[in-house]
Design a protein around this motif. Sequence first.
Motif, PDB file in Angstrom:
ATOM      1  N   LEU A 141       0.820  -1.207   0.000  1.00 22.36           N
ATOM      2  CA  LEU A 141       0.000   0.000   0.000  1.00 22.36           C
ATOM      3  C   LEU A 141       0.852   1.254   0.000  1.00 22.36           C
ATOM      4  CD1 LEU A 141      -2.794  -1.272   2.366  1.00 22.36           C
ATOM      5  CD2 LEU A 141      -3.191  -0.244   0.110  1.00 22.36           C
ATOM      6  N   LYS A 142       0.319   2.275  -0.668  1.00 20.33           N
ATOM      7  CA  LYS A 142       0.984   3.568  -0.788  1.00 20.33           C
ATOM      8  C   LYS A 142       0.071   4.647  -0.203  1.00 20.33           C
ATOM      9  CE  LYS A 142       2.964   2.119  -5.242  1.00 20.33           C
ATOM     10  NZ  LYS A 142       3.079   2.454  -6.687  1.00 20.33           N
ATOM     11  N   PRO A 143       0.637   5.780   0.226  1.00 25.90           N
ATOM     12  CA  PRO A 143      -0.213   6.865   0.737  1.00 25.90           C
ATOM     13  C   PRO A 143      -1.283   7.291  -0.267  1.00 25.90           C
ATOM     14  CG  PRO A 143       2.063   7.255   1.334  1.00 25.90           C
ATOM     15  CD  PRO A 143       2.059   6.053   0.421  1.00 25.90           C
ATOM     16  N   GLU A 144      -0.993   7.215  -1.553  1.00 24.89           N
ATOM     17  CA  GLU A 144      -1.977   7.615  -2.562  1.00 24.89           C
ATOM     18  C   GLU A 144      -3.130   6.625  -2.695  1.00 24.89           C
ATOM     19  OE1 GLU A 144       1.358   7.395  -2.957  1.00 24.89           O
ATOM     20  OE2 GLU A 144       1.875   6.654  -4.975  1.00 24.89           O
ATOM     21  N   ASP A 145      -3.074   5.493  -2.003  1.00 23.64           N
ATOM     22  CA  ASP A 145      -4.200   4.561  -1.963  1.00 23.64           C
ATOM     23  C   ASP A 145      -5.250   4.986  -0.929  1.00 23.64           C
ATOM     24  OD1 ASP A 145      -1.832   1.905  -2.353  1.00 23.64           O
ATOM     25  OD2 ASP A 145      -3.154   2.732  -3.891  1.00 23.64           O
ATOM     26  N   THR A 146      -4.959   6.015  -0.176  1.00 22.55           N
ATOM     27  CA  THR A 146      -5.889   6.491   0.838  1.00 22.55           C
ATOM     28  C   THR A 146      -7.200   6.948   0.219  1.00 22.55           C
ATOM     29  OG1 THR A 146      -4.147   7.155   2.370  1.00 22.55           O
ATOM     30  CG2 THR A 146      -6.263   8.299   2.566  1.00 22.55           C
ATOM     31  N   GLY A 147      -8.295   6.563   0.857  1.00 22.73           N
ATOM     32  CA  GLY A 147      -9.603   6.980   0.395  1.00 22.73           C
ATOM     33  C   GLY A 147     -10.699   6.110   0.974  1.00 22.73           C
ATOM     34  N   VAL A 148     -11.914   6.400   0.567  1.00 24.67           N
ATOM     35  CA  VAL A 148     -13.045   5.560   0.941  1.00 24.67           C
ATOM     36  C   VAL A 148     -13.257   4.540  -0.175  1.00 24.67           C
ATOM     37  CG1 VAL A 148     -15.493   5.480   1.527  1.00 24.67           C
ATOM     38  CG2 VAL A 148     -14.097   7.443   2.235  1.00 24.67           C
ATOM     39  N   TYR A 149     -13.319   3.283   0.212  1.00 18.99           N
ATOM     40  CA  TYR A 149     -13.468   2.192  -0.750  1.00 18.99           C
ATOM     41  C   TYR A 149     -14.898   1.678  -0.730  1.00 18.99           C
ATOM     42  CZ  TYR A 149      -8.484   2.015  -1.684  1.00 18.99           C
ATOM     43  OH  TYR A 149      -7.202   2.321  -2.103  1.00 18.99           O
ATOM     44  N   TYR A 150     -15.460   1.538  -1.919  1.00 18.99           N
ATOM     45  CA  TYR A 150     -16.848   1.110  -2.071  1.00 18.99           C
ATOM     46  C   TYR A 150     -16.917  -0.180  -2.886  1.00 18.99           C
ATOM     47  CZ  TYR A 150     -17.873   6.004  -0.903  1.00 18.99           C
ATOM     48  OH  TYR A 150     -17.937   7.227  -0.291  1.00 18.99           O
ATOM     49  N   CYS A 151     -17.705  -1.123  -2.429  1.00 23.55           N
ATOM     50  CA  CYS A 151     -17.974  -2.299  -3.248  1.00 23.55           C
ATOM     51  C   CYS A 151     -19.249  -2.056  -4.057  1.00 23.55           C
ATOM     52  CB  CYS A 151     -18.089  -3.554  -2.393  1.00 23.55           C
ATOM     53  SG  CYS A 151     -19.369  -3.541  -1.133  1.00 23.55           S
ATOM     54  N   ASN A 152     -19.348  -2.753  -5.168  1.00 24.52           N
ATOM     55  CA  ASN A 152     -20.426  -2.481  -6.129  1.00 24.52           C
ATOM     56  C   ASN A 152     -20.804  -3.770  -6.845  1.00 24.52           C
ATOM     57  OD1 ASN A 152     -20.201  -1.177  -9.458  1.00 24.52           O
ATOM     58  ND2 ASN A 152     -22.048  -1.140  -8.205  1.00 24.52           N
ATOM     59  N   LEU A 153     -22.090  -4.007  -6.920  1.00 21.91           N
ATOM     60  CA  LEU A 153     -22.627  -5.110  -7.718  1.00 21.91           C
ATOM     61  C   LEU A 153     -23.118  -4.454  -9.000  1.00 21.91           C
ATOM     62  CD1 LEU A 153     -22.907  -8.119  -7.192  1.00 21.91           C
ATOM     63  CD2 LEU A 153     -25.168  -7.700  -6.253  1.00 21.91           C
TER      64      LEU A 153
END
Length: 116
Positions: free
Chosen positions: A88-100
């Motif tokens: 993981l890198k600092p630029e991977d920071t964020g809110v992660y959403y799953c989606n169907l």
Amino acid sequence: QVRLAESGGGLVQAGGSLRLSCKVSGIITSVFNPDTVAWHRQAPGSERELVATLTGDRRTNYSDSVKGRFTISRDNARKTMYLQMDSLKPEDTGVYYCNLVKSDKWGQGTQVTVTA
């Protein structure tokens, strides 16, 4: 009612790993299994971006920014999708959403923060 519930987010140092899970409920197997599952993320001040997809027939696609570091998978028996995130890198920071995707259903999001 179809619901997607993410878990597994958190705070990690650069170079570390996290595994996100997304449990889908309120859907029958014959609808879930052929549907494409996806993970998206949204960094502060940025638009939501597609991270990875996995079709019902097991074809995957990744954004260039995560290719080789992230792995999307699914367990149809558990109606659950996963995102294994390594290096993981600092630029991977964020809110992660799953989606169907075909069902157009979304989870509520889980925060991932990567510190330098």
